[in-house]
Motif scaffolding. Structure first.
Motif, PDB file in Angstrom:
ATOM      1  N   ALA B  74      11.242  -0.654  -2.793  1.00  0.00           N
ATOM      2  CA  ALA B  74      11.607  -0.695  -4.202  1.00  0.00           C
ATOM      3  C   ALA B  74      10.675  -1.615  -4.959  1.00  0.00           C
ATOM      4  CB  ALA B  74      13.041  -1.181  -4.333  1.00  0.00           C
ATOM      5  N   ARG B  75      10.232  -2.685  -4.286  1.00  0.00           N
ATOM      6  CA  ARG B  75       9.354  -3.641  -4.959  1.00  0.00           C
ATOM      7  C   ARG B  75       8.035  -2.956  -5.320  1.00  0.00           C
ATOM      8  NH1 ARG B  75      10.197  -8.385  -1.534  1.00  0.00           N
ATOM      9  NH2 ARG B  75       8.519  -7.618  -0.252  1.00  0.00           N
ATOM     10  N   VAL B  76       7.425  -2.328  -4.347  1.00  0.00           N
ATOM     11  CA  VAL B  76       6.160  -1.643  -4.601  1.00  0.00           C
ATOM     12  C   VAL B  76       6.373  -0.524  -5.620  1.00  0.00           C
ATOM     13  CG1 VAL B  76       4.349  -0.238  -3.570  1.00  0.00           C
ATOM     14  CG2 VAL B  76       5.248  -2.205  -2.329  1.00  0.00           C
ATOM     15  N   GLY B  77       7.446   0.248  -5.418  1.00  0.00           N
ATOM     16  CA  GLY B  77       7.717   1.370  -6.305  1.00  0.00           C
ATOM     17  C   GLY B  77       7.881   0.921  -7.741  1.00  0.00           C
ATOM     18  N   SER B  78       8.669  -0.137  -7.934  1.00  0.00           N
ATOM     19  CA  SER B  78       8.896  -0.544  -9.323  1.00  0.00           C
ATOM     20  C   SER B  78       7.630  -1.147  -9.917  1.00  0.00           C
ATOM     21  CB  SER B  78      10.080  -1.512  -9.430  1.00  0.00           C
ATOM     22  OG  SER B  78       9.993  -2.497  -8.457  1.00  0.00           O
ATOM     23  N   LEU B  79       6.791  -1.786  -9.097  1.00  0.00           N
ATOM     24  CA  LEU B  79       5.525  -2.299  -9.628  1.00  0.00           C
ATOM     25  C   LEU B  79       4.634  -1.146 -10.087  1.00  0.00           C
ATOM     26  CD1 LEU B  79       4.644  -5.296  -7.288  1.00  0.00           C
ATOM     27  CD2 LEU B  79       5.333  -5.338  -9.694  1.00  0.00           C
ATOM     28  N   ILE B  80       4.603  -0.098  -9.297  1.00  0.00           N
ATOM     29  CA  ILE B  80       3.788   1.055  -9.680  1.00  0.00           C
ATOM     30  C   ILE B  80       4.288   1.660 -10.990  1.00  0.00           C
ATOM     31  CG2 ILE B  80       3.180   3.422  -9.050  1.00  0.00           C
ATOM     32  CD1 ILE B  80       3.077   2.498  -6.148  1.00  0.00           C
ATOM     33  N   VAL B 258      18.979   8.671  -6.654  1.00  0.00           N
ATOM     34  CA  VAL B 258      17.906   9.274  -5.875  1.00  0.00           C
ATOM     35  C   VAL B 258      17.489  10.597  -6.512  1.00  0.00           C
ATOM     36  CG1 VAL B 258      17.385  10.353  -3.670  1.00  0.00           C
ATOM     37  CG2 VAL B 258      18.506   8.141  -3.731  1.00  0.00           C
ATOM     38  N   ASN B 259      18.479  11.342  -6.991  1.00  0.00           N
ATOM     39  CA  ASN B 259      18.153  12.624  -7.604  1.00  0.00           C
ATOM     40  C   ASN B 259      17.500  12.475  -8.963  1.00  0.00           C
ATOM     41  OD1 ASN B 259      18.918  15.170  -6.140  1.00  0.00           O
ATOM     42  ND2 ASN B 259      20.599  13.787  -5.653  1.00  0.00           N
ATOM     43  N   PHE B 260      17.859  11.400  -9.661  1.00  0.00           N
ATOM     44  CA  PHE B 260      17.215  11.122 -10.941  1.00  0.00           C
ATOM     45  C   PHE B 260      15.708  10.952 -10.718  1.00  0.00           C
ATOM     46  CE2 PHE B 260      15.643   8.056 -14.052  1.00  0.00           C
ATOM     47  CZ  PHE B 260      16.058   8.631 -15.242  1.00  0.00           C
ATOM     48  N   VAL B 261      15.387  10.131  -9.751  1.00  0.00           N
ATOM     49  CA  VAL B 261      13.980   9.860  -9.491  1.00  0.00           C
ATOM     50  C   VAL B 261      13.280  11.112  -8.973  1.00  0.00           C
ATOM     51  CG1 VAL B 261      12.395   8.414  -8.226  1.00  0.00           C
ATOM     52  CG2 VAL B 261      14.512   7.459  -9.071  1.00  0.00           C
ATOM     53  N   ASN B 262      13.983  11.860  -8.129  1.00  0.00           N
ATOM     54  CA  ASN B 262      13.371  13.081  -7.615  1.00  0.00           C
ATOM     55  C   ASN B 262      13.118  14.088  -8.720  1.00  0.00           C
ATOM     56  OD1 ASN B 262      12.941  12.512  -4.997  1.00  0.00           O
ATOM     57  ND2 ASN B 262      14.929  13.253  -4.292  1.00  0.00           N
ATOM     58  N   SER B 263      14.045  14.168  -9.669  1.00  0.00           N
ATOM     59  CA  SER B 263      13.812  15.150 -10.725  1.00  0.00           C
ATOM     60  C   SER B 263      12.683  14.662 -11.625  1.00  0.00           C
ATOM     61  CB  SER B 263      15.085  15.443 -11.512  1.00  0.00           C
ATOM     62  OG  SER B 263      15.600  14.267 -12.047  1.00  0.00           O
ATOM     63  N   ALA B 264      12.518  13.326 -11.733  1.00  0.00           N
ATOM     64  CA  ALA B 264      11.360  12.820 -12.473  1.00  0.00           C
ATOM     65  C   ALA B 264      10.075  13.328 -11.831  1.00  0.00           C
ATOM     66  CB  ALA B 264      11.392  11.292 -12.486  1.00  0.00           C
ATOM     67  N   ILE B 325       8.916   7.771  -5.359  1.00  0.00           N
ATOM     68  CA  ILE B 325       9.583   7.982  -4.068  1.00  0.00           C
ATOM     69  C   ILE B 325      10.010   6.649  -3.479  1.00  0.00           C
ATOM     70  CG2 ILE B 325       9.212   8.670  -1.685  1.00  0.00           C
ATOM     71  CD1 ILE B 325       7.532  10.936  -2.660  1.00  0.00           C
ATOM     72  N   LEU B 326       9.090   5.685  -3.480  1.00  0.00           N
ATOM     73  CA  LEU B 326       9.428   4.375  -2.926  1.00  0.00           C
ATOM     74  C   LEU B 326      10.604   3.770  -3.677  1.00  0.00           C
ATOM     75  CD1 LEU B 326       5.978   2.724  -2.266  1.00  0.00           C
ATOM     76  CD2 LEU B 326       7.602   3.606  -0.624  1.00  0.00           C
ATOM     77  N   PHE B 327      10.555   3.895  -4.984  1.00  0.00           N
ATOM     78  CA  PHE B 327      11.610   3.317  -5.806  1.00  0.00           C
ATOM     79  C   PHE B 327      12.955   3.960  -5.459  1.00  0.00           C
ATOM     80  CE2 PHE B 327      14.091   3.054  -9.732  1.00  0.00           C
ATOM     81  CZ  PHE B 327      14.069   1.689  -9.925  1.00  0.00           C
ATOM     82  N   SER B 328      12.964   5.291  -5.339  1.00  0.00           N
ATOM     83  CA  SER B 328      14.233   5.960  -5.087  1.00  0.00           C
ATOM     84  C   SER B 328      14.789   5.585  -3.722  1.00  0.00           C
ATOM     85  CB  SER B 328      14.070   7.478  -5.185  1.00  0.00           C
ATOM     86  OG  SER B 328      13.497   7.977  -4.012  1.00  0.00           O
ATOM     87  N   GLN B 329      13.884   5.351  -2.769  1.00  0.00           N
ATOM     88  CA  GLN B 329      14.395   4.953  -1.449  1.00  0.00           C
ATOM     89  C   GLN B 329      15.006   3.567  -1.496  1.00  0.00           C
ATOM     90  OE1 GLN B 329      11.091   5.466   1.165  1.00  0.00           O
ATOM     91  NE2 GLN B 329      11.580   7.604   1.537  1.00  0.00           N
ATOM     92  N   GLY B 330      14.450   2.728  -2.351  1.00  0.00           N
ATOM     93  CA  GLY B 330      14.990   1.380  -2.443  1.00  0.00           C
ATOM     94  C   GLY B 330      16.289   1.312  -3.215  1.00  0.00           C
ATOM     95  N   THR B 331      16.492   2.267  -4.152  1.00  0.00           N
ATOM     96  CA  THR B 331      17.642   2.122  -5.037  1.00  0.00           C
ATOM     97  C   THR B 331      18.984   2.364  -4.371  1.00  0.00           C
ATOM     98  OG1 THR B 331      17.151   4.350  -5.709  1.00  0.00           O
ATOM     99  CG2 THR B 331      16.620   2.600  -7.277  1.00  0.00           C
ATOM    100  N   ASP B 332      19.012   3.130  -3.298  1.00  0.00           N
ATOM    101  CA  ASP B 332      20.347   3.419  -2.771  1.00  0.00           C
ATOM    102  C   ASP B 332      21.016   2.157  -2.227  1.00  0.00           C
ATOM    103  OD1 ASP B 332      18.661   3.323  -0.653  1.00  0.00           O
ATOM    104  OD2 ASP B 332      19.802   4.740   0.563  1.00  0.00           O
ATOM    105  N   ARG B 333      20.241   1.125  -2.006  1.00  0.00           N
ATOM    106  CA  ARG B 333      20.836  -0.128  -1.554  1.00  0.00           C
ATOM    107  C   ARG B 333      21.610  -0.825  -2.665  1.00  0.00           C
ATOM    108  NH1 ARG B 333      18.372  -3.332   2.505  1.00  0.00           N
ATOM    109  NH2 ARG B 333      18.291  -5.019   1.030  1.00  0.00           N
ATOM    110  N   VAL B 334      21.195  -0.560  -3.914  1.00  0.00           N
ATOM    111  CA  VAL B 334      21.810  -1.292  -5.018  1.00  0.00           C
ATOM    112  C   VAL B 334      23.312  -1.045  -5.073  1.00  0.00           C
ATOM    113  CG1 VAL B 334      21.879  -1.512  -7.518  1.00  0.00           C
ATOM    114  CG2 VAL B 334      19.711  -1.281  -6.351  1.00  0.00           C
ATOM    115  N   PHE B 335      23.717   0.166  -4.716  1.00  0.00           N
ATOM    116  CA  PHE B 335      25.130   0.486  -4.844  1.00  0.00           C
ATOM    117  C   PHE B 335      25.895   0.336  -3.544  1.00  0.00           C
ATOM    118  CE2 PHE B 335      23.319   2.193  -8.586  1.00  0.00           C
ATOM    119  CZ  PHE B 335      24.279   1.927  -9.527  1.00  0.00           C
ATOM    120  N   ASN B 336      25.244  -0.167  -2.555  1.00  0.00           N
ATOM    121  CA  ASN B 336      25.935  -0.379  -1.301  1.00  0.00           C
ATOM    122  C   ASN B 336      26.711  -1.686  -1.378  1.00  0.00           C
ATOM    123  OD1 ASN B 336      26.678  -1.013   1.273  1.00  0.00           O
ATOM    124  ND2 ASN B 336      24.778  -0.287   2.208  1.00  0.00           N
ATOM    125  N   PRO B 337      28.065  -1.599  -1.300  1.00  0.00           N
ATOM    126  CA  PRO B 337      28.834  -2.826  -1.490  1.00  0.00           C
ATOM    127  C   PRO B 337      28.512  -3.896  -0.431  1.00  0.00           C
ATOM    128  CG  PRO B 337      30.254  -1.005  -0.829  1.00  0.00           C
ATOM    129  CD  PRO B 337      28.918  -0.427  -1.141  1.00  0.00           C
TER     130      PRO B 337
END
Lengths: 754, 366
Positions: B74-80, B258-264, B325-337
């Motif tokens: 997510a770090r690399v993805g969001s930097l990009i 994840v789907n938001f980013v994929n549709s982007a 892609i990197l960003f979307s892989q990192g984001t699913d952690r955000v909602f993991n309680p």
């Protein structure tokens, strides 16, 4: 192998340093398996987690060894260790030796993968909990058997013949079962099939990990009695792992009690139940709801089981033990021999009987505050919720795709013509086998399930009328909705996993008291959390559900329901998923809160002991349900001690007692499987299984109140009717009555009883 | 939380409003809940508005950000992604728009510092072209991704949660959209509308792409709505929109994100593809248009001299897609309680992370 005479004296008791104490004293004459110093560890971020701690135990040839422990005590790990099947990344160390007949010795941990594959199933086989997930749903039962036989290169014909024999030994029709797909069998049949499958290669040792936990009590007991027969017939050594002490008490030859990843007491079943010496065993016996112990004697165990990463120094039980002293804190006790084959890992085993009395006797347990309240229900005259002739039917959609439009849907009679009143401060417990409609009836009571027919009234106002008309109702629907709440069965899904405890608890307050000051709201939540024993409340309020134990989750769910200040709470198997030692505690808490908040409970349970405890303590009633009908209802102690309906008697039989003398005997009923609720039997629905059934029962349906002698205790059975009823003159139903077994599952106990 | 100031229960404030409501309902006589029961407690400490906002910010901004940052993908993805956003906002102000003949024709990249990526056959600076094509591209991506996600979530949750007739109608419509082949439909619409606004192009490209996602979300909602906590909320009389927002959506969020980013990503590919094919009208600079021109007029596929003209926009697209892609892989952690729990407590200095105890243990206990 070390010698037998060591560690019998306290002097050899080592402290827990490095490899730990020597506890190799549990021995038998002719062991089929020997486990020595087995440990299982997991490397975790927080440190090394020891989920099996230096365990040594022998399994005697042809015995049934019962292993009892709470969840998380390491019993499943022990089962995996026996088969060298500890999952990665767990590391198993120690010795596991298997001794087939003769002098042969097999070092299980040293086997190659191929040898291990042969050992499993052919010599030692295992039955898991949850039969549904053990079968492949896409192939038939026959294919399961064939696959197993083929994988081990056995002679297919002989083995299949053996499989048939096993299936009929388990009271199933081999042809029908073999040609079925797993989903076509009921839960009890699946579990029996699984047992047959595990025995098809004629193993010597059968390890069963909670094999009956997912089943009804009745089915549990039935399977246990079958197990005893199987054990004798095939000379098996059975290791039976369970959390339910009363369940194995009558079955097992020896019992081993696990606590905190090691065995704290091992001995012959009779000795261990009759004269338990470890404080944990004693407390456990007191904590388990059962039918014999006076209600006032039952006590939860204080404190919590330790974390595997951080097991207390010295004796692992000392933080919860009333007898603990300096020695216990510093040193890990070795086994002390109570009798030659009864060992107890406690320094104070001689004193435990005095400190924790089991049977009657007024003296209090050390450390306990001794406060024992009787929660008498002061029921009102007017019912809060009143059900009149309620039916709930579900249309079962046939899976015929488009064509199903033209088919008449099958109707499941979940609840049939039931009338029930729930008063203020009342406790009504509904008991019955799974699928008997208890939950549906409960939901109908709290207005969560619309009845197909009949009325459900809240203080005289028809709930569904209020909902449909919105205005014009005497009591608005909103108010009714608020007054009838529910606690769910599964603590895992009763709370939203994505919301903190605080947010979950705020939801009802925000909905119903939007003007409330946020600080007051917070304060109220915190004080309630503290009240139910979750302290520090500030910390708990900020936790997510996964950071709570099952008992804590149920407490939060209870608070959430209570925050609505409801009149009736439906508790759907609210304690069934909890550990036995916790059940009494949670039920006590529920009753205490009932006193405080003036609520009534409709408590649903498949377990008569829980029902007895809950209803009995509150002076409430127990209602027994069978196939959508209420067959008997009355005050708790009367139902337990003087059951009238033959079905209640069966339930009473199925509830295991701690009585060791009583062996598992054949049940007082004719078929063990419940008829299909889509097509319930005519007349009295129980007649297909009832040992007392006569011709009249097949034609006419007995009613609850029709013969009343004016008491609260009502039974829907012709045997309660006076002697002029035709029942007394009609013929008993014959055993091979075709009608009785037509829709029935194939299993029949008929032959067993003859 | 350490920010909560509270004192022990006090008697000097009027009892909380609950008893009053009980009295209103007239169902339970008497005020049995006195101040010493848990129901009667009132707070005497106050938490200021500021404290509460701070807590909210902590929970909804600081903690998710920390979680995101702790994952390298997510770090690399969001930097990009950030780099592209900067390119589209600051870059267009710093870099002059490309002009015909500003440099020599077909300068190779990395030769001339004033034309870092070289020039095309008209002497336009390629780097400037790429930079100035970024804003419309980003607008298109946002429009397309937001449109897809919002449509899918609304249709999916509504039809899944409501069921019955609503479900049937919505799903019939949905299925019709799913069966229409996407590309010909987009081509027809593009020809009729001749869209020029990048926002509109984004929506047209995804005009029926949301249908599949809506179905997937519906099936997830169908399982979630049967959860006990959803039923409990219903029984508490909580309104349907609230239940959907608080109980259903959080469970879907990882999937939705994840789907938001994929549709982007699919918007990028589709738009570039359509521009390359020349189906969408060229009005502004676009990476797809650049690739089209390099291929059509420069013959970039056949000669190394013009290859950089084709490769530069291509690599730009690949890097952005990779970042997403990197960003979307990192984001699913955000909602993991489970992950959240660790980070919200870490965001609060007064609370140790000792509240984790016992949690991990449950993983390994049989």
């Amino acid at each position: 192998m070390s010698k037998t005479d060591d560690t019998q004296t306290p002097t050899t008791a080592g402290t827990r340093t490095g490899t730990g104490t020597d506890r190799t004293s549990i021995r038998v004459d002719d062991p089929i398996m020997e486990i020595r110093n087995a440990s299982v560890t997991f490397d975790m971020e927080r440190g090394e987690s020891r989920v099996l701690d230096d365990v040594s135990l022998d399994i005697e040839r042809d015995e049934i060894l019962g292993i009892v422990g709470e969840s998380g005590s390491g019993k499943s790990m022990f089962a995996s260790a026996l088969l060298d099947a500890v999952v990665n990344p767990g590391i198993l160390s120690g010795e596991v030796t298997y001794r087939p007949r003769g002098d042969a010795e097999v070092d299980v941990l040293g086997l190659s993968p191929e040898e291990l594959r042969e050992l499993r199933w052919e010599e030692i086989s295992m039955v898991f909990q949850g039969a549904q997930s053990s079968f492949n749903p896409t192939i038939t039962i026959r294919a399961h058997f064939e696959e197993t036989i083929e994988a081990h290169n056995y002679n297919m014909e002989q083995a299949m013949a053996h499989a048939r024999e096993l299936l009929s030994d388990l009271y199933m029709d081999p042809d029908r079962v073999l040609d079925s797909y797993p989903h076509e069998l009921s839960g009890g049949m699946q579990q029996r099939t699984l047992i047959a499958l595990s025995l098809v290669l004629e193993p010597n040792v059968l390890v069963m990990d909670e094999p009956t936990a997912a089943l009804d009590l009745l089915m549990q007991r039935s399977i246990l009695s079958l197990l005893e027969d199987l054990q004798e017939k095939y000379d098996l050594s059975i290791v039976f792992i369970t959390h339910d002490l009363p369940l194995v008490a009558g079955l097992a030859d020896r019992l081993a009690v696990m606590y905190a990843f090691e065995f704290v007491e091992v001995g012959p079943a009779g000795d261990l139940i009759g004269n338990p010496t470890h404080p944990y065993t004693r407390s456990l016996l007191k904590a388990v709801p059962n039918l014999d112990t006076p209600l006032a004697e039952m006590r939860p165990i204080d404190g919590m089981a330790p974390d595997p990463v951080d097991v207390p120094q010295g004796c692992s039980y000392h933080p919860r033990c009333p007898l603990a002293d300096e020695t216990c804190r510093a040193e890990d006790p070795a086994y002390h021999s109570v009798s030659p084959d009864h060992q107890s890992a406690c320094f104070h085993w001689e004193d435990s009987a005095e400190a924790i009395p089991l049977s009657t006797g007024g003296d209090e347990r050390g450390g306990g505050d001794g406060e024992m309240r009787a929660f008498a229900g002061n029921q009102s005259d007017e019912p809060v919720v009143s059900l009149e002739n309620v039916d709930v039917h579900f249309d079962q959609v046939a899976d015929g795709g488009l064509l199903s439009v033209f088919q008449e849907p099958d109707t499941v009679h979940a609840v049939d013509d039931i009338s029930l009143d729930v008063y203020e401060n009342d406790v009504v417990t509904l008991v019955g086998e799974s699928g008997c409609g208890k939950t549906t009836l409960g939901k109908a009571v709290i207005g969560a399930q619309r009845p197909t027919d009949g009325t459900v009234a809240y203080r005289g106002q028809d709930i569904w009328e209020a909902k449909d008309s919105r205005r014009g109702a005497d009591i608005p629907y909103e108010h009714i909705r608020r007054s009838l709440q529910m606690i769910h069965q599964d603590p895992g899904s009763s709370l939203n996993p994505n919301r903190k405890v605080q947010a979950s608890l705020e939801a009802p307050l925000k909905r119903w008291e939007p003007d409330m000051d946020p600080d007051d709201r917070q304060e109220r939540i915190l004080s309630l959390l503290e009240y139910v024993g979750m302290s520090p409340p500030g910390d708990y309020a900020q936790r997510y559900p996964h950071q709570l134990s099952g008992g804590e989750k149920q407490r939060v769910a209870l608070i959430r329901a209570l925050l609505m200040n409801p009149d009736v709470i439906l508790a759907d198997e609210a304690v069934s998923a909890l550990d036995v030692s916790l059940r009494v505690e949670v039920m006590d808490l529920m009753l205490e809160l009932q006193d405080l908040f003036d609520t009534s409970y409709v408590f649903i349970s498949h377990n008569l002991s829980n029902a007895r405890y809950f209803s009995g303590k509150a002076g409430g009633r127990i209602g027994v349900m069978y196939l959508g009908e209420l067959v008997e209802i009355g005050p708790a102690e009367q139902i337990i001690n003087d059951p009238q309906h033959p079905y209640t008697k069966v339930l009473r039989w199925s509830t295991a007692d701690l009585d060791i003398e009583e062996t598992v005997e054949d049940p007082p009923l004719r078929g063990i499987d419940i008829p299909d609720p889509v097509d319930p039997p005519s007349g009295c629905r129980f007649h297909t299984r009832c040992p007392e059934a006569r011709e009249a029962c097949t034609r006419e349906q007995p009613t609850l109140g029709g013969h009343g002698d004016g008491t609260e205790h009502e039974t829907a059975c012709f045997r309660e009717y006076d002697e002029s009823h035709e029942y007394w003159d009609s013929e008993p139903v014959v055993e091979d009555d075709a009608d009785a077994t037509a829709d029935d599952e194939s299993g029949s106990w008929g032959h067993a009883n003859e | 939380m350490g920010t909560v100031k509270r004192t022990e229960e006090t008697d000097d404030r009027p009892p909380a409003s609950l008893e009053e409501t009980i009295a209103d309902g007239g169902t339970i006589a008497g005020d049995e809940a006195s101040a010493d029961t848990p129901f009667g407690t009132v707070s005497s400490g106050t938490m200021s508005r500021r404290d509460r906002y701070e807590m909210l910010v902590n929970e909804w901004v600081v903690a998710p950000f920390k979680i995101l940052w702790s994952d390298w993908r997510a770090r690399v993805g969001s930097l990009i992604i950030l780099a592209y956003v900067l390119m589209g906002t600051v870059g267009v102000r710093v870099v002059d728009p490309p002009r015909v003949g500003e440099g020599d024709r077909l300068v190779s990249p990395f030769e001339d510092l004033s034309h870092p990526l070289g020039t095309d056959n008209m002497g336009n600076d390629i780097f400037a072209q790429i930079v100035h094509a970024t804003p419309p591209m980003l607008e298109m991506i946002v429009a397309g991704a937001v449109f897809t996600t919002v449509m899918a979530v609304v249709v999916g949750t509504l039809s899944g949660y409501k069921g019955g007739r609503t479900d049937q109608l919505l799903m019939t419509f949905n299925d019709i959209l799913m069966t229409i082949p996407g590309l010909p439909l987009v081509i027809v619409i593009a020809v009729i509308l001749e869209p020029r606004s990048p926002w509109l192009v984004g929506v047209i490209i995804t005009v029926n792409a949301w249908a599949g996602l809506a179905r997937a979300i519906r099936s997830q909602v169908l399982t979630l709505r049967e959860e006990s906590y959803v039923e409990a909320s219903r029984l508490m009389g909580i309104s349907t929109p609230q239940i959907v927002m608080k109980d259903i959506m959080p469970g879907l969020m990882p999937y939705i994100l994840v789907n938001f980013v994929n549709s982007a990503r699919s918007v990028i590919f589709a738009s570039v593809g359509l521009y390359f094919l020349g189906i969408l009208p060229f009005t502004e600079l676009n990476w797809g248009v650049m690739m089209n021109l390099s291929y059509e007029t420069g013959g970039a596929l056949y000669t190394w001299e013009t290859a950089h003209w084709l490769l530069a926009p291509m690599i730009t697209i690949v890097i952005l897609s990779f970042g997403l892609i990197l960003f979307s892989q990192g984001t699913d952690r955000v909602f993991n309680p489970r992950v959240r729990a660790r980070h919200t407590s870490a965001a609060d200095p007064e609370e140790g992370d000792d509240d984790m105890s016992g949690e991990v243990a449950t993983h390994i206990r049989g």
